[in-house]
Design a protein around this motif. Structure first.
Motif, short mmCIF file in Angstrom:
data_model
loop_
_atom_site.label_atom_id
_atom_site.label_comp_id
_atom_site.label_asym_id
_atom_site.label_seq_id
_atom_site.Cartn_x
_atom_site.Cartn_y
_atom_site.Cartn_z
N MET A 86 0.84 -1.23 -0.08
CA MET A 86 0.04 -0.07 0.05
C MET A 86 0.84 1.42 -0.07
N LYS A 87 0.34 2.19 -0.63
CA LYS A 87 1.17 3.50 -0.64
C LYS A 87 1.31 4.17 0.54
N THR A 88 2.45 4.39 1.18
CA THR A 88 2.55 4.98 2.52
C THR A 88 3.35 6.10 2.42
N PHE A 89 2.60 7.20 3.15
CA PHE A 89 3.26 8.50 3.19
C PHE A 89 3.44 8.87 4.72
N VAL A 90 4.88 9.46 5.19
CA VAL A 90 5.08 9.79 6.47
C VAL A 90 4.93 11.34 6.32
N VAL A 91 4.22 11.85 7.14
CA VAL A 91 4.05 13.28 7.19
C VAL A 91 4.52 14.11 8.37
N ILE A 92 5.61 14.94 8.10
CA ILE A 92 6.24 15.47 9.26
C ILE A 92 6.00 17.02 9.23
N ALA A 93 5.67 17.60 10.62
CA ALA A 93 5.44 18.96 10.56
C ALA A 93 6.87 19.35 11.26
N ALA A 94 7.44 20.41 10.82
CA ALA A 94 8.93 20.99 11.43
C ALA A 94 8.93 22.43 11.75
N PHE A 95 9.21 22.74 12.93
CA PHE A 95 9.32 24.14 13.15
C PHE A 95 10.53 24.61 13.68
N ASN A 96 11.32 25.26 13.32
CA ASN A 96 12.69 25.45 13.85
C ASN A 96 13.47 24.24 14.28
N GLU A 97 13.63 23.45 13.55
CA GLU A 97 14.47 21.98 13.76
C GLU A 97 15.70 21.83 13.14
N GLU A 98 16.30 22.80 12.68
CA GLU A 98 17.70 22.75 12.03
C GLU A 98 18.57 21.94 12.67
N LYS A 99 18.58 21.78 14.04
CA LYS A 99 19.67 20.83 14.47
C LYS A 99 19.35 19.21 14.29
N LYS A 100 18.08 19.10 13.92
CA LYS A 100 17.85 17.54 14.13
C LYS A 100 17.32 17.00 12.74
N ILE A 101 16.58 17.87 11.84
CA ILE A 101 16.00 17.50 10.85
C ILE A 101 16.40 16.55 9.57
N GLN A 102 17.78 16.94 9.16
CA GLN A 102 18.22 16.08 8.30
C GLN A 102 18.57 14.70 8.91
N LYS A 103 18.86 14.52 9.98
CA LYS A 103 19.57 13.03 10.47
C LYS A 103 18.02 12.32 10.60
N ILE A 104 16.91 12.91 11.01
CA ILE A 104 15.45 12.26 11.23
C ILE A 104 15.07 12.01 9.83
N LEU A 105 15.37 12.90 8.71
CA LEU A 105 14.79 12.39 7.40
C LEU A 105 15.33 11.34 6.81
N HIS A 106 16.87 11.20 7.07
CA HIS A 106 17.75 10.33 6.56
C HIS A 106 17.35 9.03 7.22
N ASP A 107 16.94 9.17 8.35
CA ASP A 107 16.74 7.77 9.19
C ASP A 107 15.15 7.30 8.81
N VAL A 108 14.22 8.12 8.54
CA VAL A 108 12.85 8.15 8.23
C VAL A 108 12.98 7.29 6.78
N ARG A 109 13.78 7.93 5.91
CA ARG A 109 13.70 7.21 4.39
C ARG A 109 14.28 5.81 4.34
N ARG A 110 14.71 5.29 5.41
CA ARG A 110 15.28 3.72 5.59
C ARG A 110 14.11 2.90 5.76
N TYR A 111 12.92 3.63 6.00
CA TYR A 111 11.66 2.92 6.29
C TYR A 111 10.46 3.22 5.48
N CYS A 112 10.45 4.43 4.75
CA CYS A 112 9.42 4.71 4.06
C CYS A 112 10.03 5.78 2.90
#
Lengths: 222, 119
Positions: free
Chosen positions: A1-27
């Motif tokens: 099934m076509k699955t999407f992860v939706v993330i809301a980000a506000f002032n997350e420059e310190k963490k966002i790239q790592k999180i997106l990199h990790d999430v991409r491994r699963y979706c």
């Protein structure tokens, strides 16, 4: 099934790239809504292989998630997962939160940090969350162990039918109200929430709980 | 009639006239026009016949007429505050809808531009 992860980000420059990199491994399908950040969050998101959207100015987590959910639905999403951008959640648990939907056992799967003991929940946060659980029980009749966990999965049918109007933190209660009202099948699964100084500073305060109640109350008159 | 009474009655009459014009132009609903109309009428009556407040106060068991006026005013002010608050919330929601529309629209434009460039 076509699955999407939706993330809301506000002032997350310190963490966002790592999180997106990790999430991409699963979706592979990730929609990130930058909710009017004042730092470099949006530029960083654009460098990642995700669909990036930007709110012109800050409208709150609920509003940003709805923007992402709307876009996911327009792109043919069949399952939508909401995930926080502050690094508290574990992307490894994405397959587990989707499984009950794939197995046809649930329409909505809610992550719960109280179903096992892996989460290091500070006492003050635990107190607020327990009050929220009690509030959810008396307003919706739902017997949940965790009512304000941003890690959840839902079918496209649920996402289309729930009417989300709350822009800010009350959206979590609103989702539960709508899901209960429309009698969707709900399941809770244990998830890990790792608190850090960073996430605690960004998270809800006790006054936030009062604001949620007021937002839900005034909603009845709009 | 003293000067203060004259000024307040004049303001009330002016407000009632303005209300009727706004209602005719459909800028106000019947409910809104009625509520504001009643309020300005009460103000005009109380100013013209101040003793009426003492009669009402006695009926309500408040004591002095001026106290009854103050209690009534506080209730009205709180109600107006409440309505303004609801109105502000509604506007905030409308702003969110606009922000969301722009955000998704920008994305579609970006994608269609990318497709054009590829061609």
């Amino acid at each position: 099934m076509k699955t999407f992860v939706v993330i809301a980000a506000f002032n997350e420059e310190k963490k966002i790239q790592k999180i997106l990199h990790d999430v991409r491994r699963y979706c592979q399908n990730i929609i990130v809504v930058d909710d009017g950040s004042e730092d470099k969050t949006f530029n960083l998101i654009r460098k990642c292989r995700v669909v990036s959207l930007r709110h012109l100015f800050n409208r709150g987590q609920g509003a940003a998630l709805k923007t992402g959910i709307d876009l996911a639905l327009n792109n043919g999403a069949e399952i939508i997962i909401t995930f926080d951008a502050d690094g508290q959640m574990s992307p490894k648990e994405i397959p587990r939160i989707v499984k009950p939907i794939l197995d046809g056992k649930a329409d909505v799967v809610l992550g719960s940090r109280f179903l096992d003991i892996r989460s290091n929940i500070p006492f003050s946060r635990k107190l607020i969350l327990k009050m929220a659980i009690f509030f959810t029980k008396i307003t919706t009749g739902l017997e949940l162990t965790d009512s304000h966990n941003g890690f959840r999965a839902m079918t496209a049918e649920v996402a289309k039918r729930i009417d989300l109007q709350q822009d800010r933190m009350a959206h979590a209660s609103e989702i539960l109200n709508e899901v209960a009202k429309k009698k969707f099948k709900i399941m809770e699964i244990p998830v890990t929430v790792k608190y850090s100084e960073y996430s605690l500073n960004k998270g809800q305060k006790a006054s936030g709980f009062l604001k949620i109640i007021l937002d839900l109350f005034f909603d009845k008159f709009i | 009639m003293n000067l203060v009474q004259l000024i307040i009655v004049a303001i009330s009459v002016f407000s009632l006239l303005k209300l009727s014009i706004k209602f005719k132009r459909k800028e106000l609903s019947l409910k809104e026009a009625f509520a504001w109309g009643v309020l300005w009428l009460i103000i005009a009556i109380v100013v013209l016949l101040p003793n009426i407040t003492s009669i009402i106060a006695l009926e309500l068991g408040v004591g002095r007429g001026v106290d009854a006026v103050i209690y009534f005013s506080v209730i009205v002010i709180f109600y107006i505050l409440f309505r303004v608050f609801i109105w502000q919330k509604k506007i905030e929601r409308d702003i969110t809808k606009i922000v969301r529309y722009i955000s998704i629209d920008e994305k579609y434009h970006e994608n269609s531009n990318k497709r054009k460039n590829r061609k």
